[in-house]
Motif scaffolding. Structure first.
Motif, PDB file in Angstrom:
ATOM      1  N   SER A  46       4.051  16.144  74.487  1.00 51.81           N
ATOM      2  CA  SER A  46       4.232  16.450  75.908  1.00 51.81           C
ATOM      3  C   SER A  46       5.699  16.712  76.220  1.00 51.81           C
ATOM      4  O   SER A  46       6.009  17.498  77.110  1.00 51.81           O
ATOM      5  CB  SER A  46       3.640  15.375  76.817  1.00 51.81           C
ATOM      6  OG  SER A  46       4.349  14.191  76.723  1.00 51.81           O
ATOM      7  N   GLU A 179       2.599   6.081  79.851  1.00 59.22           N
ATOM      8  CA  GLU A 179       2.098   5.432  78.649  1.00 59.22           C
ATOM      9  C   GLU A 179       0.906   6.207  78.112  1.00 59.22           C
ATOM     10  O   GLU A 179      -0.061   6.445  78.834  1.00 59.22           O
ATOM     11  CB  GLU A 179       1.686   3.997  78.974  1.00 59.22           C
ATOM     12  CG  GLU A 179       1.366   3.220  77.722  1.00 59.22           C
ATOM     13  CD  GLU A 179       1.242   1.729  77.991  1.00 59.22           C
ATOM     14  OE1 GLU A 179       1.976   1.218  78.856  1.00 59.22           O
ATOM     15  OE2 GLU A 179       0.399   1.098  77.342  1.00 59.22           O
ATOM     16  N   MET A 180       1.015   6.652  76.865  1.00 58.63           N
ATOM     17  CA  MET A 180      -0.089   7.345  76.229  1.00 58.63           C
ATOM     18  C   MET A 180      -0.907   6.302  75.463  1.00 58.63           C
ATOM     19  O   MET A 180      -0.402   5.650  74.547  1.00 58.63           O
ATOM     20  CB  MET A 180       0.440   8.397  75.249  1.00 58.63           C
ATOM     21  CG  MET A 180       0.839   9.707  75.903  1.00 58.63           C
ATOM     22  SD  MET A 180       2.326   9.613  76.955  1.00 58.63           S
ATOM     23  CE  MET A 180       2.542  11.363  77.344  1.00 58.63           C
ATOM     24  N   THR A 181      -2.155   6.149  75.833  1.00 56.94           N
ATOM     25  CA  THR A 181      -2.995   5.118  75.247  1.00 56.94           C
ATOM     26  C   THR A 181      -4.070   5.756  74.385  1.00 56.94           C
ATOM     27  O   THR A 181      -4.732   6.699  74.801  1.00 56.94           O
ATOM     28  CB  THR A 181      -3.666   4.290  76.365  1.00 56.94           C
ATOM     29  OG1 THR A 181      -2.664   3.866  77.273  1.00 56.94           O
ATOM     30  CG2 THR A 181      -4.374   3.082  75.791  1.00 56.94           C
ATOM     31  N   LYS A 184      -9.458   6.686  71.471  1.00 61.85           N
ATOM     32  CA  LYS A 184     -10.345   7.000  70.337  1.00 61.85           C
ATOM     33  C   LYS A 184      -9.501   7.846  69.407  1.00 61.85           C
ATOM     34  O   LYS A 184      -8.924   8.848  69.842  1.00 61.85           O
ATOM     35  CB  LYS A 184     -11.512   7.821  70.888  1.00 61.85           C
ATOM     36  CG  LYS A 184     -12.717   7.932  70.017  1.00 61.85           C
ATOM     37  CD  LYS A 184     -13.789   8.670  70.827  1.00 61.85           C
ATOM     38  CE  LYS A 184     -14.982   8.984  69.972  1.00 61.85           C
ATOM     39  NZ  LYS A 184     -15.970   9.801  70.714  1.00 61.85           N
ATOM     40  N   PRO A 186      -8.916   9.896  65.625  1.00 63.65           N
ATOM     41  CA  PRO A 186      -9.646  10.423  64.464  1.00 63.65           C
ATOM     42  C   PRO A 186      -9.265   9.767  63.142  1.00 63.65           C
ATOM     43  O   PRO A 186     -10.082   9.696  62.236  1.00 63.65           O
ATOM     44  CB  PRO A 186      -9.306  11.911  64.448  1.00 63.65           C
ATOM     45  CG  PRO A 186      -8.082  12.048  65.270  1.00 63.65           C
ATOM     46  CD  PRO A 186      -8.088  10.923  66.247  1.00 63.65           C
TER      47      PRO A 186
ATOM     48  N   GLY B  40      -1.962   9.853  84.564  1.00 71.47           N
ATOM     49  CA  GLY B  40      -0.528  10.037  84.329  1.00 71.47           C
ATOM     50  C   GLY B  40      -0.178  11.473  84.010  1.00 71.47           C
ATOM     51  O   GLY B  40      -1.045  12.347  83.921  1.00 71.47           O
ATOM     52  N   LYS B  41       1.103  11.724  83.833  1.00 69.67           N
ATOM     53  CA  LYS B  41       1.581  13.038  83.458  1.00 69.67           C
ATOM     54  C   LYS B  41       1.388  13.237  81.950  1.00 69.67           C
ATOM     55  O   LYS B  41       1.159  12.300  81.217  1.00 69.67           O
ATOM     56  CB  LYS B  41       3.058  13.167  83.809  1.00 69.67           C
ATOM     57  CG  LYS B  41       3.277  13.243  85.317  1.00 69.67           C
ATOM     58  CD  LYS B  41       4.698  12.935  85.660  1.00 69.67           C
ATOM     59  CE  LYS B  41       5.644  13.982  85.125  1.00 69.67           C
ATOM     60  NZ  LYS B  41       5.585  15.228  85.889  1.00 69.67           N
ATOM     61  N   GLY B  42       1.521  14.491  81.514  1.00 71.11           N
ATOM     62  CA  GLY B  42       1.532  14.750  80.089  1.00 71.11           C
ATOM     63  C   GLY B  42       0.226  15.278  79.521  1.00 71.11           C
ATOM     64  O   GLY B  42       0.167  15.584  78.333  1.00 71.11           O
ATOM     65  N   LEU B 176     -11.003  12.564  69.492  1.00 70.23           N
ATOM     66  CA  LEU B 176      -9.827  11.829  69.965  1.00 70.23           C
ATOM     67  C   LEU B 176      -9.754  11.904  71.480  1.00 70.23           C
ATOM     68  O   LEU B 176      -9.865  12.985  72.058  1.00 70.23           O
ATOM     69  CB  LEU B 176      -8.550  12.457  69.394  1.00 70.23           C
ATOM     70  CG  LEU B 176      -7.246  11.942  69.998  1.00 70.23           C
ATOM     71  CD1 LEU B 176      -6.930  10.538  69.519  1.00 70.23           C
ATOM     72  CD2 LEU B 176      -6.103  12.875  69.659  1.00 70.23           C
ATOM     73  N   VAL B 177      -9.588  10.767  72.099  1.00 68.13           N
ATOM     74  CA  VAL B 177      -9.371  10.718  73.544  1.00 68.13           C
ATOM     75  C   VAL B 177      -8.059   9.982  73.785  1.00 68.13           C
ATOM     76  O   VAL B 177      -7.887   8.854  73.326  1.00 68.13           O
ATOM     77  CB  VAL B 177     -10.520   9.997  74.269  1.00 68.13           C
ATOM     78  CG1 VAL B 177     -10.251   9.925  75.766  1.00 68.13           C
ATOM     79  CG2 VAL B 177     -11.853  10.668  73.980  1.00 68.13           C
ATOM     80  N   THR B 178      -7.138  10.632  74.458  1.00 62.70           N
ATOM     81  CA  THR B 178      -5.885   9.971  74.811  1.00 62.70           C
ATOM     82  C   THR B 178      -5.808   9.871  76.327  1.00 62.70           C
ATOM     83  O   THR B 178      -6.054  10.839  77.035  1.00 62.70           O
ATOM     84  CB  THR B 178      -4.671  10.759  74.292  1.00 62.70           C
ATOM     85  OG1 THR B 178      -4.813  10.963  72.889  1.00 62.70           O
ATOM     86  CG2 THR B 178      -3.374   9.987  74.544  1.00 62.70           C
ATOM     87  N   GLU B 179      -5.480   8.673  76.783  1.00 63.55           N
ATOM     88  CA  GLU B 179      -5.358   8.467  78.217  1.00 63.55           C
ATOM     89  C   GLU B 179      -3.885   8.354  78.576  1.00 63.55           C
ATOM     90  O   GLU B 179      -3.167   7.516  78.037  1.00 63.55           O
ATOM     91  CB  GLU B 179      -6.101   7.197  78.623  1.00 63.55           C
ATOM     92  CG  GLU B 179      -6.169   7.041  80.128  1.00 63.55           C
ATOM     93  CD  GLU B 179      -7.157   5.979  80.568  1.00 63.55           C
ATOM     94  OE1 GLU B 179      -8.194   5.805  79.886  1.00 63.55           O
ATOM     95  OE2 GLU B 179      -6.882   5.322  81.575  1.00 63.55           O
ATOM     96  N   MET B 180      -3.426   9.226  79.459  1.00 64.11           N
ATOM     97  CA  MET B 180      -2.055   9.174  79.945  1.00 64.11           C
ATOM     98  C   MET B 180      -2.044   8.324  81.224  1.00 64.11           C
ATOM     99  O   MET B 180      -2.690   8.687  82.205  1.00 64.11           O
ATOM    100  CB  MET B 180      -1.534  10.585  80.254  1.00 64.11           C
ATOM    101  CG  MET B 180      -1.052  11.346  79.045  1.00 64.11           C
ATOM    102  SD  MET B 180      -2.371  11.866  77.891  1.00 64.11           S
ATOM    103  CE  MET B 180      -1.410  12.888  76.763  1.00 64.11           C
ATOM    104  N   THR B 181      -1.305   7.232  81.172  1.00 62.73           N
ATOM    105  CA  THR B 181      -1.309   6.295  82.288  1.00 62.73           C
ATOM    106  C   THR B 181       0.041   6.313  82.981  1.00 62.73           C
ATOM    107  O   THR B 181       1.078   6.226  82.330  1.00 62.73           O
ATOM    108  CB  THR B 181      -1.597   4.867  81.788  1.00 62.73           C
ATOM    109  OG1 THR B 181      -2.753   4.895  80.973  1.00 62.73           O
ATOM    110  CG2 THR B 181      -1.817   3.916  82.946  1.00 62.73           C
TER     111      THR B 181
END
Lengths: 199, 199
Positions: A46, A179-181, A184, A186, B40-42, B176-181
């Motif tokens: 990002s 914060e990138m969490t 899930k 791969p 979140g951003k990104g 893959l799942v990424t959560e931007m917080t």
């Protein structure tokens, strides 16, 4: 109220909010300090997306990569070819290639000096310090020195600092922390890291 | 054990782990499905960072932008100028510019048809569907149709889907799942959205 009316009303409200936001978009005065952290993917990518946006607006961009020195990455090859970004990579490469703490510290300090100079010069709209949080985590850099460097940046310069385990002092100082969490991943389901996606 | 020995041992272990990871990096066979979501951003900017990486490896990339039609963005200007990415923007622009649900649905469906064709063609290493989760959230697209399209993608094609409020069915399907917080956000502390950073 019908569904169509309800939809129209919602959209009108969003349009008004969006316009209010857009009308505020012309303030190039203040540069921000952005931190991308967390254990998920997307911290560096990002930052490179932000680089692209800045270049799209003809802004001047500098990147200093900490840690990821010798590894060939897609982003490095792309920006080398593009030739529009001032790029500096910490000389010693991966720290675990040197296995010498003093050399690592010297390399990290030299890399940050480069970033600090770019930030202070006023020549850059955006300076990215990729994976600097790793250098901070290993105490290769002092967080107070990094904050002093950020504090000394020119007025219109935005700084992006990436890497997991961002120091609390840095997060306190930053304007934005994302914060990138990893929800899930791969690698956990037996899928290998891939060119173009992961590096 | 001294600090220096301890450091060296840690670094050697990391080096071994890193090498094991790098040795797995040559599998271009399987394309992944990646979802970037969260408040979140990104989300979009990291998708564009992935585009940059892919281009760095000379991969072929397609982008379909949902929703953000008419707004001039840095990424759009950059990639237009670069001329290396197949770019498609949903015709009707911001949905709240049309205020007509049927037109929004038709535009979203046409945009997804474009993405689906690119994914199925085998011509693309990477297809980004930017903000598609918004179109799903408003039920402009059916999640089962999107999953069918993903399922029909060519073997080596990776798909990235961005936007907040990703549907649970899509997250279940994704690799893959990424959560931007959003931990700390400048709009909340009175700082305006900025060119190059936010759009």
């Amino acid at each position: 109220m019908s569904d169509a009316q309800d939809h129209k009303q919602k959209m009108q409200q969003q349009q008004a909010e969006q316009r209010a936001k857009v009308s505020e978009l012309r303030d190039p005065e203040k540069g921000l300090v952005l931190v991308h952290t967390g254990n998920g993917k997307g911290k560096s990518s990002s930052a490179f997306g932000v680089v692209i946006r800045a270049l799209g607006w003809k802004q001047k961009v500098g990147v200093v990569q900490f840690i990821k020195g010798k590894w060939i990455t897609g982003e490095r090859q792309f920006f080398d070819r593009l030739g529009e970004v001032t790029w500096h990579t910490m000389g010693e490469g991966f720290t675990w290639d040197t296995q010498d703490r003093d050399r690592d510290i010297a390399a990290a300090e030299a890399a940050f000096a480069k970033a600090r100079d770019m930030m202070a010069s006023g020549d850059y709209d955006l300076v990215v310090m990729d994976e600097i949080n790793i250098a901070l985590r290993y105490d290769y850099l002092k967080v107070e020195d990094v904050i002093t460097g950020l504090e000394g940046r020119a007025k219109g310069t935005t700084a992006v600092l990436t890497g997991r385990d961002a120091k609390p002092e840095l997060c306190d100082y930053a304007d934005l922390v994302t914060e990138m969490t990893e929800v899930k991943h791969p690698f956990h389901s037996g899928i290998k890291a891939q060119r173009g996606v992961d590096f």
